[in-house]
Each structure stands twice: as structure tokens, then as C-alpha cells.
Design a protein around this motif. Structure first.
Motif, mmCIF file in Angstrom:
data_model
loop_
_atom_site.group_PDB
_atom_site.id
_atom_site.type_symbol
_atom_site.label_atom_id
_atom_site.label_comp_id
_atom_site.label_asym_id
_atom_site.label_seq_id
_atom_site.Cartn_x
_atom_site.Cartn_y
_atom_site.Cartn_z
ATOM 1 N N UNK A 22 -59.693 -58.195 -46.173
ATOM 2 C CA UNK A 22 -61.111 -58.080 -46.491
ATOM 3 C C UNK A 22 -61.869 -59.086 -45.637
ATOM 4 N N UNK A 23 -62.801 -58.575 -44.865
ATOM 5 C CA UNK A 23 -63.637 -59.459 -44.052
ATOM 6 C C UNK A 23 -65.079 -59.087 -44.298
ATOM 7 N N UNK A 24 -65.892 -60.084 -44.628
ATOM 8 C CA UNK A 24 -67.290 -59.783 -44.914
ATOM 9 C C UNK A 24 -67.408 -58.812 -46.073
ATOM 10 N N UNK A 25 -66.565 -58.974 -47.067
ATOM 11 C CA UNK A 25 -66.534 -58.182 -48.302
ATOM 12 C C UNK A 25 -65.947 -56.791 -48.104
ATOM 13 N N UNK A 26 -65.677 -56.386 -46.855
ATOM 14 C CA UNK A 26 -65.213 -55.007 -46.660
ATOM 15 C C UNK A 26 -63.750 -54.992 -46.199
ATOM 16 N N UNK A 27 -63.031 -54.010 -46.726
ATOM 17 C CA UNK A 27 -61.633 -53.852 -46.311
ATOM 18 C C UNK A 27 -61.578 -53.349 -44.868
ATOM 19 N N UNK A 28 -60.618 -53.869 -44.112
ATOM 20 C CA UNK A 28 -60.452 -53.363 -42.752
ATOM 21 C C UNK A 28 -58.982 -52.998 -42.538
ATOM 22 N N UNK A 29 -58.747 -52.012 -41.677
ATOM 23 C CA UNK A 29 -57.376 -51.584 -41.390
ATOM 24 C C UNK A 29 -57.091 -51.618 -39.897
ATOM 25 N N UNK A 30 -58.077 -52.027 -39.121
ATOM 26 C CA UNK A 30 -57.895 -52.132 -37.665
ATOM 27 C C UNK A 30 -58.269 -53.546 -37.261
ATOM 28 N N UNK A 31 -57.834 -53.960 -36.078
ATOM 29 C CA UNK A 31 -58.204 -55.306 -35.644
ATOM 30 C C UNK A 31 -59.711 -55.512 -35.733
ATOM 31 N N UNK A 32 -60.086 -56.688 -36.207
ATOM 32 C CA UNK A 32 -61.490 -56.980 -36.430
ATOM 33 C C UNK A 32 -62.202 -57.133 -35.100
ATOM 34 N N UNK A 33 -63.339 -56.519 -34.962
ATOM 35 C CA UNK A 33 -64.164 -56.690 -33.768
ATOM 36 C C UNK A 33 -65.565 -57.028 -34.228
ATOM 37 N N UNK A 34 -66.035 -58.163 -33.790
ATOM 38 C CA UNK A 34 -67.377 -58.547 -34.167
ATOM 39 C C UNK A 34 -68.376 -57.712 -33.392
ATOM 40 N N UNK A 35 -69.297 -57.121 -34.087
ATOM 41 C CA UNK A 35 -70.318 -56.335 -33.386
ATOM 42 C C UNK A 35 -71.599 -57.120 -33.262
ATOM 43 N N UNK A 36 -71.536 -58.407 -33.636
ATOM 44 C CA UNK A 36 -72.776 -59.169 -33.766
ATOM 45 C C UNK A 36 -73.387 -59.537 -32.414
ATOM 46 N N UNK A 37 -72.518 -59.852 -31.455
ATOM 47 C CA UNK A 37 -73.052 -60.379 -30.211
ATOM 48 C C UNK A 37 -73.201 -59.260 -29.180
ATOM 49 N N UNK A 38 -74.420 -58.987 -28.813
ATOM 50 C CA UNK A 38 -74.642 -57.992 -27.773
ATOM 51 C C UNK A 38 -74.226 -58.589 -26.439
#
Lengths: 445, 597
Positions: free
Chosen positions: B302-318
Motif C-alpha cells: 500500500x502506497x499513498x493509501x492505495x494497493x499496488x501490484x506493479x513497481x511504483x512509479x511516481x507521476x508527480x514530477x513532470x
């Protein structure tokens, strides 16, 4: 590499040594010989809290990836050999451990060609092909069996070439019988030539007369001059034996350097039939002499010269790299000495001593070898296993261990303490000396 | 940032470097969390977790004792007699107390039980009270239930159990413990001492906790009762609810925002979101105990309250636009180093502008005191972070330059990126609310410094021809780390804004608008001399490079933290009511640096 057993250091073994140099306060972490500079307040704090220093050293001394654990007894492949090719000598040095090559009558004959070739073949077969392989010639005076040496060098050189091996040679000689053909052989092959010479003419003639009692200095100088003038691929070094009666190292080394040697090492006589060995208070006097000549070499190094005294140069190189071994040498591990009769001994000093025979008719005797390596591991040596210098000195020469004295050990610790401080000073004042000579991976000079 | 313990030892020979050459080797020997770890650093989203068992914080609530709370029993398990003896010798522990501690220590050493039979103290909102704790049957005496009843309600209520009681004790206020020693029914020795602290002045865990102590009672998810326990002893605090894994094609409706049971038995990741969590479900939607034993691996991260099943990728930085060539990249890197130095100075200036917590107007106000303490500690931490970035950027520049041409980048930027792509002048001022707002802007994702590094990273990821041979993973990772730490700084300044907004600026600042020290101000001049010396050490160290320059870099670091060092000098300037500012030393090496065109 076969792991034979684990042999942990005793819990009382110190993990660190504090020392000071002109550059400040330092910490030697004993396992793996790691050196750190300490801010003065940290040094003072650690000195007040040895348990904290021990704890710190324990963390810093953990084995890093790629380092060999210090508590393992392993059985490596042989990588170097010395061939005891001659059982005779034309000199009659009073202190000779080899009894002029006869080893107390146990090696009466010189080595035969077939014996030498068989040993070389075996070495080339089992050695790690990725690392240098060294074949040494020793005696007696090895050049008294000149034909064999020439033949073995050509054979091993060719075999090495054929198989893509890095085969190197070494010889320890008194130099008095050198012929131009020998010099040619040394110049054209990767040869480490160690010349036994005890210094100036007076000392050499007194300590190293020929069998008829005549001095040998003049003869040696004459025979050696062409090689020193033009060494080719050979690396020529002098080795001086220091006896209790002749401690003036500065004079003796100067005489040797004056002949054109670019490097020279001194070795104290620890055991001698004529009681000329250094003992008791003699060790302190010897240490003082050694430090004095080392200081003058360091002064030269600071102004850009190379260090000629191999005792110092090697110690600094080892300290820089963090040399750390539970064995003082490769004896019985990567190094063997082959007697004229074909037996493999742990070392050339041990020829004729049954305890040190590590081969049988089948080849290396694994049982004897394991027993030897386990017994000679520094963790098995008392009192060495509780000494801070245990991975630098590693118990010193196996042959001389029986005659080890507290004074002799104090000499070694004193010398190492001097070298540790000298390293910290030189590495600060002339860092390029180490980076250029012994690059650290990934660090640009 | 004080005390000689901060001084570093410096690796000298190759073997010493080898010890630290392999990152995996380093992580093997770090004992416990880094010193800067806070209780709030944990990843769990239900509990204030540090991947620790919070109950362990209470084991050392009483000086020199280690206690274990089991229901309403409070068992003494260890006594730090070395510390007791030192306290006795120093006069801080009375001889009578030393004797009691020694008696208890002898009991514990002989495996005789020592229980706390009665506790008296100040229990926070419950007030001052005393009560008996439970005792097991021993020495022929019957079991004692004690005064705590597992419930706590009504007027004059007591804590529900022994651990809660300790939890409620007010730090620094005396507690009196009465001991029942096995084999000594008649004697009931007592000890009185202030309730021990579990955090230090900087909000970090007190040094009394040993590495591993806070995690010693944690369980693992493959144990049987994982599904039952909400709190305390899981290696990572696990959520009861989380938002479901998003479908691969993207979320299509509001139902994907719902909270679902994290330990649900139905593990299908599909096109429909799982059923929402309810407290009245008739179906056993969670895995049963036996299932947990077998299927714990199927629980999602769980990252940022949400379950993930794939490697985490931050979408924050354009991603920024790559710079056109090596020269421009170097120019931007040099400027980035200057920005790090500039903002570090702004943060330091702000940190020293805060009132000391010993200030009479602060000491009596716990909320204000804690907010000031936390703000100062965070400003210092972030300023030190920027200093480390300066070092990292210099390492990158060195790596990009041809051998022998590197010159350290230590010129402080004159202007820094601010809100919405605007540049602003570097401004030394107190930690006013407006200043904190500016700090937030400078650290904001996709803007400020982050925008600057985004372009640098883009240049290393899609390098122009003359950068390509130099764009290594090492440098890309270094820039990514800087960007990631910037996000942490941004979050921290948001927190700080929240802490300080409750207080008037005059309440937490030494002065709302302190002046620069006048010309010739002695303390200021002393600070400038030390600052100049520190920069020169850094310059010399950076010039020599990573290995050879260690001594100088360590000297620079020590000059900040040593007794009488920059920290102390800066505090002295602030104490006299002036701004802590750093004047550029003479010479081109340190002249202020303008942004690239």
C-alpha cells in the motif's frame, strides 16, 4: 578454494591499536588492517573508553565483500615453487641456515633435471591460470647448478607461453659466480634477482667469506656490475643479513646503494649456530638503527624520490592496501619448496625437516597439508593470537617461531608502529606516492 | 548539531575504504534506524508507526529499570547497575536508592521475580493517583487482581491496564514504585524518580533504547493471528482498509476511490473494484486464519493509501526539457550547487531566529515549546540536507569535467527559483510565516529547485551527444535522490507551516524583523571568519576529490559542529538580536552567482 575449518580469534584478541603520527591521532582496526584518522576529541574519548573503542573496531573490522575472512583455514592451489637446485655453495657464511645447501646432510645431491621439470609441470597444471605463477631457484648457491636453471627457465617460459600463463622467476644468489650467460637469462625473462650481500667490503668479507676464507666483496661487485648497469627485465634487489655484531645499517646500506642497487632489504639473524643472532637488548638497538635508515628514506620520499629500503617500501605498500593475513607467508598454502629428492616442503627453510614435508608419492599430501595450515594459522599461535599485530606479522617465519622471544616481538611491534605512523604522514604529505604506485580502484591519481 | 560526537572518523587506507565500498555491506551493519528517524517516519497508514512495537517505548519509563507490562502485571526484567553506580558516585542517585536498585538487580540475576505492586504518580488527564497492580501467586500468597480492571470510565477512573498507566505518566514528574520481591513477602522497597523521557531534544528516540529494542516483539505476517490484530506488533503496521488496485486501463468511476478490506479473501484484481469494507458484513470477506498462513504473500503493498501490484512509479514530477549540451549542463549544475548553498543559509538564518526553548515565554507553554523545538530541528535537518546536496552536485560536476579541470562550485546563488517559475532574490530573514511559505515554494514538486533538477535529470536520461558518455547511472541516481529529498523537505515545510500557524510570530521568534548586524559587530565578524574558513576547507577538499579530500571535508564539517564552532557562533549573533547572515568571502571562488541565462 577448499575451506578446511573455522578458527576464530580468542575473545581476548584486541580489535584495534591506537597510535599517533605527526599528522594526528589514528586508529588501526586490526581485522583487515583498516586505518582511520580520528579527530582529537574522538581519540581522547576512545582512549578513556576502551570498551567503546573495541565496539567501534568490531563494527569497522567486519569482513567486507571481496575480502577473505580471517578465521578460515583454507587450502589454496599452489601458485609458486622454489626449487632447491643445488646442495653446495662456494661461500662459507657462518650463519647459514642451509648448511651450504646440504641441510645437515639431508640434501646431499643437487637436483636432477627430471625432478625439476616434474615439479614445474605439476605447478603449471594446478595453479590458477589467471594469476601470476612464480618459479624460484634456491640452494645452496643455485648458480652452481646453472645448466638446470637455464633449462628450466626455457622450459617453463615456453610452456607458459603455450598455455597463456604469466610465469615469472626468482633467484636468490650470492652473485659471485655470475656469468654473462646468466645475466642474459635474467635480462630476457621476468626475473626477481635477490643478491645476498652484507654491505661494505669489510662486513661482506668478514661475514661472507668463500670456503677458503677469502673475502668475496670484490668478486661480487665485478660479476654483478653489468647486471646492475643494465638489468633488462630483471628486478635486482640486495638482501643484507644483520648479525648482532654489525648493526651499523646506514653505512652498510650506503655501500650497497653505491653499487647501483635501487632497492635493498635487511633481515636480522634470529637463529645462528655461531650465536651471532640478535637477541635481548640487541633488538632495541636494531630497531633504532632500522628506524634511522627508514627516516632518511622517508625524507627522500617527501622530496619525490622512491623508497629504496624494501622493508619500509613493502610495509607502506601493505599498510596502504590493508594487507591482513593469518599467515606470515604462503608456505604450505600457495607456496612450496621442492627438495632435490622431489619432495614438496612447506618452505625452503624447512628442507629436510620431516614435519614440513607436505607431499607423498601421489602428489600433495592433503592430510599433512591441512594439519600444517591449521596449526600454523595465527589464531592457533600463542601468544600471537592476542597480539594487535597478528594480521600484519602473522606470527612471523614458521621456522623461527620456536625461537620467538618477547624482545623479538617487541621489535616487530615497534617497527610496525613506526611504519603505521610513517604511512599516515607520507600519505598526507605525498598522497600521489601511494595513489600513483598502488592505485585505488576508481580513484583517479 | 552540537557536541563532539558529531565529528567523523576519516578512512585513511584502501582497506578502510573497502569496508564502505559496497552499499550492501554498509546496510548490513547499520544497527537500527538512522539517528534522524522519527516516530512519524513509518510507512503504516493506520498507526504512528516506525515499524516498531510502541509498547516497547514504555519498557524504560523508570530510570535504570527495564519493565515488561503483561496485562496488569508489571515485571522488572533488567536493572542497569552500571548506570546506577555511576549515578551514585555522581550524587544523582541517593545511597538508599542505590541499595534498592542493587537488591532488585540481585533478585533478577538470581531469577527471582520482581513485580511492581503499587504505582503512584501523575497520570496525565486522569490526574494524580495511586493504585495496586496485579501480582501472581507466590511465596504462599494468593494471586492479587490489583485495582486496574481493563476498563476505564467514569469519574475518578483509573487507567485500564498497566501499560496504559505507564503511557499516561507525565514526563519529568515523579513516579513512586513499590516492589514485591519473590521470596521477600514482607519487604516492599520503593523507588521514586521522574518518569523517563523517550525522545531527546530533537524529537528523536532517546539513546537509552538499544538497536533492535523497539522491534523485538514484532510478529510476521505469516503468523496465524495476523488478521486479528490491528496494532502494535506487526513488522509494518498493516492497514485494515485501503483503496483497491487500479485497473490497468485506468479508473473509470468513483467506486475505485472506495475503501476496501485489505485482507480480503477475494484477491482477484479485475475490472470491478472489490466490495467496500463495512462493519456489518454477513460474509467473511477477510482471509481466515489458516488462509493467512498460506496466502500472506498475496497481500498488496500500500502506497499513498492505495494497493499496488506493479513497481511504483511516481507521476508527480513532470520531466523537464533536456539542456542542449555539456557546457549548459555544467552551468546549471554549478548554479544548482549555489542554490543549495543559498537556501541552506536561508534555513539556517530562520532556524537561529527561533526563540530558544529555555526562553521564559516559551518554557511554560508546552505546545509552543514543542513546535519551536520541532521547527528548529527540521530547519537544521533540511539545511544539512542542502549541504549534502552541494557535495553531491560537486561530485557530479567533477565526474563530468575532464581530469584536472574541475573547480569546486561553492558560489552562493544570488537568486533562487520560487513559486510558479518566478525567480526571487535570496533573502535572509526570520522564520516568519511568509518566509516558511517561500520555503514551501522553493521546495515544491515540479517548481522551484525541483524544476531545476528535473531538467538536469532529463539531460542525463536523454543526453545530448557530448553528455552521453558521461551520463552514468551513478549521476542519475544522485540527482533522483536530491529530487526525492526535496519532496521530503516540501512536506516538512508544510508541516512546519501547520505547527507555527497557531502561534503569533512574536511568540516564537526572537524578533519578527531582526536587523543585519551592524558593521564591525564582533560576534558577526567572528562568525564570518569561521564561515570563510569552512568554505576554504570545502574548496580544498572538493578540489582533491573524494578520497584525498576527506580530511579537509571533515574539517569543514567539524568547524560547524565542534564546541565553539559555527553553530555556537551563529547562536551568539542571534542571541544578541541580529540576523544570522553569511557574507561571501573575498575572491572569485566565492562570489555570488547569478542564474544561467
Amino acid at each position: 578454494m577448499n575451506v578446511i575449518t573455522h578458527l576464530p580469534a580468542p575473545s581476548a584478541a584486541p580489535l584495534y591499536k591506537r597510535f599517533r603520527s605527526a599528522r594526528g591521532e589514528h586508529l588501526l582496526v586490526v581485522p583487515h588492517s583498516r586505518l582511520f584518522d580520528l579527530p582529537p576529541e574522538v581519540a581522547a574519548d576512545l582512549d578513556l573508553r576502551p570498551e567503546e573503542a573495541q565496539r567501534l573496531a568490531s563494527a569497522l573490522g567486519e569482513t567486507a565483500p571481496g575480502e577473505a575472512p580471517l578465521d578460515l583455514v583454507v587450502e589454496p592451489q599452489p601458485q609458486s615453487l622454489s626449487l632447491n637446485v643445488s646442495s653446495a655453495c662456494n661461500l662459507a657464511c657462518s650463519y647459514c641456515y642451509a648448511d651450504k645447501g646440504a641441510f645437515g646432510g639431508k640434501q646431499a645431491d643437487r637436483m636432477k633435471h627430471a625432478t625439476a621439470i616434474a615439479a614445474v609441470d605439476r605447478l603449471l597444471t594446478v595453479a590458477d591460470p589467471e594469476r601470476p605463477i612464480t618459479i624460484g631457484f634456491i640452494g645452496g648457491e643455485p648458480l652452481l647448478n646453472r645448466a638446470l636453471i637455464h633449462s628450466v627457465v626455457l622450459y617453463a617460459g615456453r610452456a607458459g607461453n603455450d598455455r597463456g600463463l604469466d610465469v615469472r622467476f626468482s633467484i636468490t644468489t650470492n652473485g659471485t659466480t655470475l656469468l654473462p650467460a646468466d645475466i642474459d637469462l635474467f635480462r630476457t625473462h621476468p626475473f626477481a634477482v635477490t643478491v645476498s650481500i652484507d654491505g661494505d667490503a669489510a662486513t661482506q668479507d668478514a661475514q661472507r667469506p668463500d670456503t677458503r676464507g677469502r673475502g668475496t666483496f670484490a668478486r661480487l661487485v665485478e660479476r654483478l656490475a653489468p647486471l646492475l648497469a643494465e638489468p633488462g627485465r630483471a628486478q635486482v634487489a640486495a638482501r643484507l643479513t644483520v648479525t648482532a655484531g654489525a648493526l651499523d645499517l646506514a653505512t652498510r646500506l650506503s655501500a650497497v646503494y653505491a653499487l647501483g642497487f635501487s632497492e635493498a632489504g635487511v633481515a636480522p639473524l634470529r637463529t645462528a649456530k655461531d650465536n651471532a643472532n640478535i637477541d635481548g637488548d640487541g633488538w632495541q638497538a636494531y630497531l633504532d638503527e632500522l628506524i634511522a635508515v627508514a627516516r632518511s628514506e622517508l625524507a627522500g620520499a617527501r622530496s619525490g624520490r622512491t623508497i629504496r629500503l624494501t622493508n619500509l617500501a613493502v610495509a607502506l605498500k601493505q599498510i596502504h592496501a590493508g594487507a591482513s593475513s593469518p599467515y606470515p607467508c604462503g608456505a604450505g598454502g600457495g607456496y612450496f619448496s621442492v627438495a632435490a629428492d622431489g619432495h614438496w616442503y612447506a618452505c625452503h627453510r624447512a628442507i629436510g625437516e620431516d614435519d614440513f614435508i607436505l607431499s607423498n608419492s601421489e602428489g600433495l599430501d592433503s592430510h599433512r597439508r591441512r594439519r600444517f595450515l591449521t596449526a600454523r594459522h595465527v589464531h592457533a599461535q600463542k601468544p600471537c593470537n592476542t597480539c594487535w599485530a597478528r594480521y600484519l606479522c602473522s606470527g612471523s617465519c614458521h621456522q623461527e617461531a620456536a625461537t620467538r622471544t618477547e624482545a623479538g616481538c617487541d621489535f616487530i611491534r615497534g617497527w610496525l608502529t613506526f611504519c603505521l605512523a610513517a604511512y599516515c604522514e607520507l600519505a598526507t604529505e605525498r598522497p600521489d606516492y601511494f595513489v600513483a604506485s598502488y592505485p585505488i580502484r576508481g580513484i583517479q591519481p | 548539531m552540537s557536541g563532539s560526537n558529531s565529528a567523523k572518523i576519516v578512512a585513511r587506507n584502501v582497506a578502510a575504504f573497502r569496508r564502505f565500498g559496497d552499499q550492501s555491506g554498509i546496510t548490513q551493519v547499520i544497527a537500527g534506524n538512522p539517528a534522524a528517524t522519527r516516530l512519524e517516519s513509518g510507512v503504516g497508514n493506520c498507526f504512528p508507526g516506525l515499524e516498531c512495537d510502541l509498547r516497547n517505548l514504555e519498557r524504560r519509563f523508570f530510570p535504570f529499570l527495564e519493565a515488561e507490562a503483561i496485562g496488569n502485571l508489571l515485571l522488572i526484567v533488567a536493572i542497569d547497575m552500571d548506570a546506577v553506580e555511576r549515578g551514585g558516585a555522581a550524587g544523582s542517585v541517593t545511597p538508599a536508592d542505590v541499595a534498592v536498585y542493587r537488591t532488585l538487580a540481585d533478585d533478577v540475576a538470581a531469577s527471582r521475580f520482581v513485580f511492581v505492586s503499587r504505582m503512584a504518580g501523575s497520570f496525565g488527564p486522569l490526574g494524580q493517583m495511586a493504585f495496586d497492580l496485579a501480582l501472581i501467586a507466590m511465596d504462599g500468597e494468593a494471586e492479587v487482581q490489583g485495582d486496574l480492571s481493563d476498563t476505564s470510565s467514569g469519574v475518578g477512573r483509573r487507567p485500564s491496564d498497566a501499560w496504559t498507566a505507564i503511557r499516561l505518566l507525565t514526563e519529568g514528574i515523579d513516579v513512586t514504585l513499590t516492589f514485591r520481591r519473590q521470596g521477600a513477602a514482607g519487604a516492599r522497597p520503593t523507588l521514586t524518580a521522574p518518569r523517563a523521557r523517550y525522545l531527546d531534544d530533537n524529537g528523536a528516540l532517546a539513546a537509552v533504547f538499544l538497536p533492535g529494542e523497539l522491534t523485538q516483539s514484532l510478529c510476521s505476517p505469516w503468523t496465524h493471528d495476523f488478521r486479528d490484530c490491528g496494532c502494535f506488533y506487526w513488522a509494518s503496521n498493516h492497514p485494515d482498509i485501503a483503496q483497491p488496485v487500479l485497473p490497468s486501463g485506468g479508473a473509470t468511476g468513483q467506486s475505485w476511490q472506495r475503501d476496501v478490506p485489505w485482507e480480503r479473501s477475494a484477491r482477484v484484481v479485475g475490472i470491478q473494484p472489490p466490495e467496500p469494507a463495512t462493519d456489518t458484513s454477513s460474509q467473511p470477506v477477510e482471509m481466515r486464519h489458516y488462509e493467512i498462513n498460506n496466502r500472506w504473500q498475496e497481500l498488496h503493498f500500500v502506497l499513498g493509501r492505495r494497493e499496488i501490484v506493479a513497481p511504483y512509479a511516481s507521476g508527480a514530477t513532470a520531466p523537464g526539457a533536456p539542456l542542449q549540451n555539456l557546457n549548459t549542463l555544467i552551468e546549471h549544475l554549478r548554479y544548482a550547487a549555489g542554490v543549495e548553498l543559498a537556501v541552506a543559509q536561508e534555513y539556517l538564518c530562520a532556524a537561529y531566529s527561533l526563540k530558544p526553548i529555555t526562553d521564559p515565554g516559551v518554557a511554560g507553554n508546552a505546545a509552543l515549546r514543542d513546535d519551536i523545538r520541532a521547527s528548529r530541528a527540521e530547519l537544521m535537518r533540511i539545511a544539512i540536507g542542502e549541504m549534502r546536496h552541494t557535495r553531491a552536485v560537486n561530485d557530479i560536476i567533477r565526474g563530468m569535467m575532464p581530469p584536472g579541470t574541475f573547480e569546486p562550485a561553492l558560489r552562493v546563488a544570488s537568486r533562487v527559483p520560487g513559486a510558479a517559475g518566478q525567480m526571487r532574490d535570496v533573502s535572509m530573514r526570520a522564520a516568519t510565516k511568509a518566509a516558511v511559505k517561500d520555503f514551501i515554494d522553493v521546495e515544491a514538486p515540479s517548481a522551484g529547485v525541483d524544476g531545476l533538477y528535473s531538467r538536469i535529470l532529463a539531460t542525463l536520461v536523454a543526453p545530448p551527444a557530448d553528455v552521453a558518455p558521461l551520463a552514468t547511472d551513478e549521476w542519475r541516481e544522485a540527482i533522483r535522490s536530491i529530487i526525492a529529498e526535496g519532496e521530503d523537505h516540501f512536506q516538512t515545510f508544510l508541516d512546519m507551516q501547520e505547527w507555527l500557524q497557531e502561534h503569533a510570530e512574536a511568540a516564537y521568534l526572537r524578533s519578527v524583523a531582526p536587523a543585519r548586524p551592524p558593521a564591525g559587530h564582533a560576534a558577526h565578524l567572528e562568525l564570518q571568519t569561521a564561515y570563510g574558513g569552512m568554505l576554504e576547507s570545502l574548496r580544498d577538499g572538493y578540489r582533491k576529490g573524494r578520497f584525498l579530500g576527506a580530511t579537509e571535508i571533515n574539517a569543514a564539517r567539524t568547524s560547524m559542529v565542534m564546541p565553539g564552532g559555527i553553530d555556537v557562533l551563529a547562536d551568539a549573533v542571534a542571541g544578541q538580536g541580529f540576523l544570522v547572515v553569511f557574507d561571501p568571502p573575498a575572491g572569485a571562488d566565492f562570489a555570488p552567482l547569478d542564474p544561467p541565462a
